[in-house]
Enzyme design. Structure first.
Site, short mmCIF file in Angstrom:
data_model
loop_
_atom_site.label_atom_id
_atom_site.label_comp_id
_atom_site.label_asym_id
_atom_site.label_seq_id
_atom_site.Cartn_x
_atom_site.Cartn_y
_atom_site.Cartn_z
N GLU A 254 -2.40 11.82 3.06
CA GLU A 254 -3.19 11.26 4.16
C GLU A 254 -3.03 12.12 5.41
OE1 GLU A 254 -4.18 6.84 5.95
OE2 GLU A 254 -2.08 7.32 5.45
N GLU B 63 0.86 -1.19 0.00
CA GLU B 63 0.00 0.00 0.00
C GLU B 63 0.89 1.23 0.00
OE1 GLU B 63 -2.80 2.36 3.23
OE2 GLU B 63 -2.90 0.17 3.20
#
Length: 480
Positions: A124, A119
Site C-alpha cells: 500500500e 484487515e
C-alpha cells in the site's frame, strides 16, 4: 532454518493462475468506501475497455489512461470469492501501480465485517511514495508488541484499533520500510519481485524478495518461511490473531485521491502539479499509463503440519507396549560421543539410512513395570516417561548402550502411533540442555521456539512439533 528435502509444511491450496483468474474474483462497482476519485467498473466494462486482460499467462489490471474523466478515473477493484482463516499468501508481481501522483494502490486482505474481522494491508502507498507500508486494521483490543529485532522494517504505530486514541483515524498498527525496491518506481525498474504473507494464529509476517533473490523453495512450489530470515514486517503479541482476523478475502485495487492520497496531497511534491489531487487525476490521463498491476503468480498455501506427502504416506498406528520404570532417564555419559566414522549414529543420517517417511521418530507411551521390545530395525531410547524409537537400520543408527534389550513382549509395528501426529510430547522440564539429543538452552525457551528435546507427556500443538522437527533436522542433531 530450511526444512530437510521432502518436508512440506505448506502445500498449495489455491493457485489462482491455474484457471480463469478473473472468474475467481468479484468486481466491485459501487462507490469507493475510501471516498476516492474513482469509477470502479464491472468485469464486462473492464474487459471491453482494456482495463483487464490475461496476456500470455500474466494478469493485467490497469486504469483508464486515455481520456479526461471529471467524475472519477475508471479503475478496477477485485475481491476473491474465496475467504481464508489462515495461510501463506504468495504474490509474484512484475509491475505495480505505485509511486504515481494521485494514485492509491493496494494489495490486501479483509473480512466482511470490517473492522471486527480485521484487515491486512500487504502492499500500500499513495502519491509519490517510494517504499511500502504494511498495516493491520481492527476493532478494539488488538496491538502489535513485536520487537524491532524480529523484522527489518520500522514500527510507525502499534495500536491496530481503527479508533485508537493518540493515532490518526484508521491508522491501525503500521510498519514501514525504507527499501525502495519494495514499491513503485524502484520495484518496477527491477522487474518486481515476490511478496509472501504468513498468517498464523499467533502472528502475521510480510516478506519481500526482489526479482533476483527469490528463494528457490518458492520457485519450486515448496515454500518454507523458516528458511527466509527476518520478514520485512511482523505483527505479534497483544492480539488474538485467530479470532480477530477471520474470513479474509484477497483484494487488488487502484483508487485515486480520497481519504489518504487526497488528504496528503498538499504535503507531497505532487502538490506542484495541481491545486488538488482530483484536478490532477481528472485532467492528466497520460500520467496513469503505468498505473497497472502485472501478476505472474498468486497462490495460497496452508500449513499441513509436516505430514507426509502423497509419495511418502504417513505411518499407520502402533499399539502401546511397555518398559521397566527402573530404566529412568537416558544416560548422556553412557551414550558416548558422536562417532565420526558412523555418521548415522549421531548428526545427519547417512544417505543410505535416510528415513523413508517424514516421521523422524515416534513416541510410544508405556506403563511402568513391563518390558519393551523395539520394532525391527528401530533403535529404542528409554526415558523416565516412556520409550522413543527412531526409524532406520540399526547399522546406520545404533541403539545407545543404555537401551534395554528386546524382551518377549510383542514387537510394535514399524510405524509411530497415529495419535502422535496430532500433537507431540511435551518439552522435558528436567533433562536440561547438555545431553547429545538436545540442542541446548532453557527448556521453556526451547518449548516456545520448537527447539530442544521432547519426551512423552502432554501433547503440544502441531505447529510446535513441526518447527521442532524441522530445526532438529536442520541442526543435523541425529535421533530426536
Amino acid at each position: 532454518m530450511a526444512s530437510a528435502p521432502g518436508w512440506a509444511a505448506y502445500t498449495c491450496e489455491d493457485d489462482y493462475m491455474s484457471g480463469d483468474f478473473f472468474g475467481q474474483f468479484s468486481f466491485w462497482d459501487d462507490a469507493d468506501p475510501t471516498n476516492g476519485f474513482v469509477d470502479y467498473v464491472d468485469q464486462g466494462t473492464a474487459q471491453g475497455t482494456g482495463l483487464i486482460n490475461n496476456d500470455g499467462g500474466k494478469i493485467y489490471m490497469g486504469v483508464n489512461h486515455t481520456a479526461v474523466q471529471n467524475e472519477g478515473r475508471q479503475s478496477v477493484r477485485l475481491t476473491s470469492t474465496k475467504s481464508y482463516q489462515s495461510g501463506l499468501v504468495i504474490l509474484d508481481l512484475e509491475h505495480m501501480p505505485g509511486g504515481i501522483c494521485g494514485t492509491w494502490p493496494a494489495f490486501w486482505m479483509v473480512g466482511p465485517d470490517w473492522p471486527s474481522q480485521g484487515e491486512i494491508d500487504i502492499i500500500e502507498g499513495v502519491n509519490d511514495q517510494s517504499s511500502n507500508a504494511m498495516t493491520l486494521h481492527t476493532g478494539p483490543g488488538c496491538s502489535n508488541s513485536a520487537t524491532s529485532s524480529a523484522f527489518t522494517g520500522t514500527i510507525k504505530t502499534d495500536n491496530c484499533d481503527v479508533n485508537a486514541q493518540g493515532q490518526d483515524k484508521n491508522a491501525g498498527c503500521g510498519i514501514t520500510t525504507s527499501d525502495t525496491n519494495t514499491y513503485g518506481a524502484g520495484f518496477n525498474q527491477n522487474g518486481g519481485g515476490v511478496y509472501a504473507t504468513e498468517w498464523t494464529g499467533s502472528s502475521i509476517a510480510v516478506y519481500f524478495f526482489p526479482r533476483n533473490s527469490i528463494p528457490s523453495d518458492i520457485n519450486s512450489d515448496s515454500p518454507d518461511p523458516s528458511s527466509w530470515g527476518e520478514p520485512m514486517a511482523k505483527f505479534e503479541g497483544g492480539c488474538d490473531f485467530s479470532s480477530t482476523f477471520k474470513n479474509q478475502q484477497i483484494v487488488f485495487d487502484t483508487t485515486f485521491c480520497g481519504d489518504w492520497a487526497g488528504a496528503t496531497w498538499s504535503d507531497s511534491t505532487c502538490s506542484s502539479k495541481a491545486n488538488t489531487c482530483n484536478d490532477y487525476v481528472a485532467n492528466n490521463p497520460e500520467a496513469f499509463k503505468d498505473a497497472y498491476w502485472s501478476v505472474k503468480a498468486l497462490k495460497v498455501y496452508q500449513n499441513n503440519g509436516g505430514e507426509s506427502s502423497p509419495s511418502e504416506p504417513a505411518p499407520s498406528a502402533a499399539p502401546s507396549t511397555s518398559v521397566p520404570a527402573s530404566h529412568g532417564q537416558p544416560s548422556a555419559t553412557a551414550w558416548g560421543a558422536p562417532s565420526a566414522s558412523a555418521p548415522g549414529s549421531w548428526g545427519a543420517p547417512a544417505p543410505s539410512a535416510a528415513p523413508s517417511s517424514k516421521a523422524q521418530s515416534s513416541f510410544v507411551t508405556v506403563p511402568s513395570g513391563a518390558p519393551y521390545s523395539s520394532p525391527s530395525g528401530w533403535a529404542p531410547v528409554v526415558g523416565s516417561s516412556g520409550v522413543m524409537v527412531s526409524p532406520g537400520p540399526t547399522s546406520a543408527a545404533p541403539a545407545p548402550s543404555s537401551a534395554p534389550a528386546a524382551s518377549s513382549a510383542p514387537a510394535a509395528p514399524s510405524s509411530p502411533p497415529e495419535e502422535s501426529w496430532g500433537g507431540w510430547p511435551h518439552a522435558s522440564h528436567t533433562w536440561g540442555g547438555d545431553q547429545p539429543w538436545q540442542s541446548g538452552g532453557n527448556w521453556g525457551q526451547e518449548h516456545d521456539t520448537g527447539r530442544g528435546a521432547y519426551v512423552v507427556g502432554a501433547p503440544v500443538q502441531r505447529g510446535t512439533r513441526h518447527r521442532h522437527l524441522r530445526m532438529h533436522k536442520a541442526h543435523k542433531a541425529g535421533r530426536l
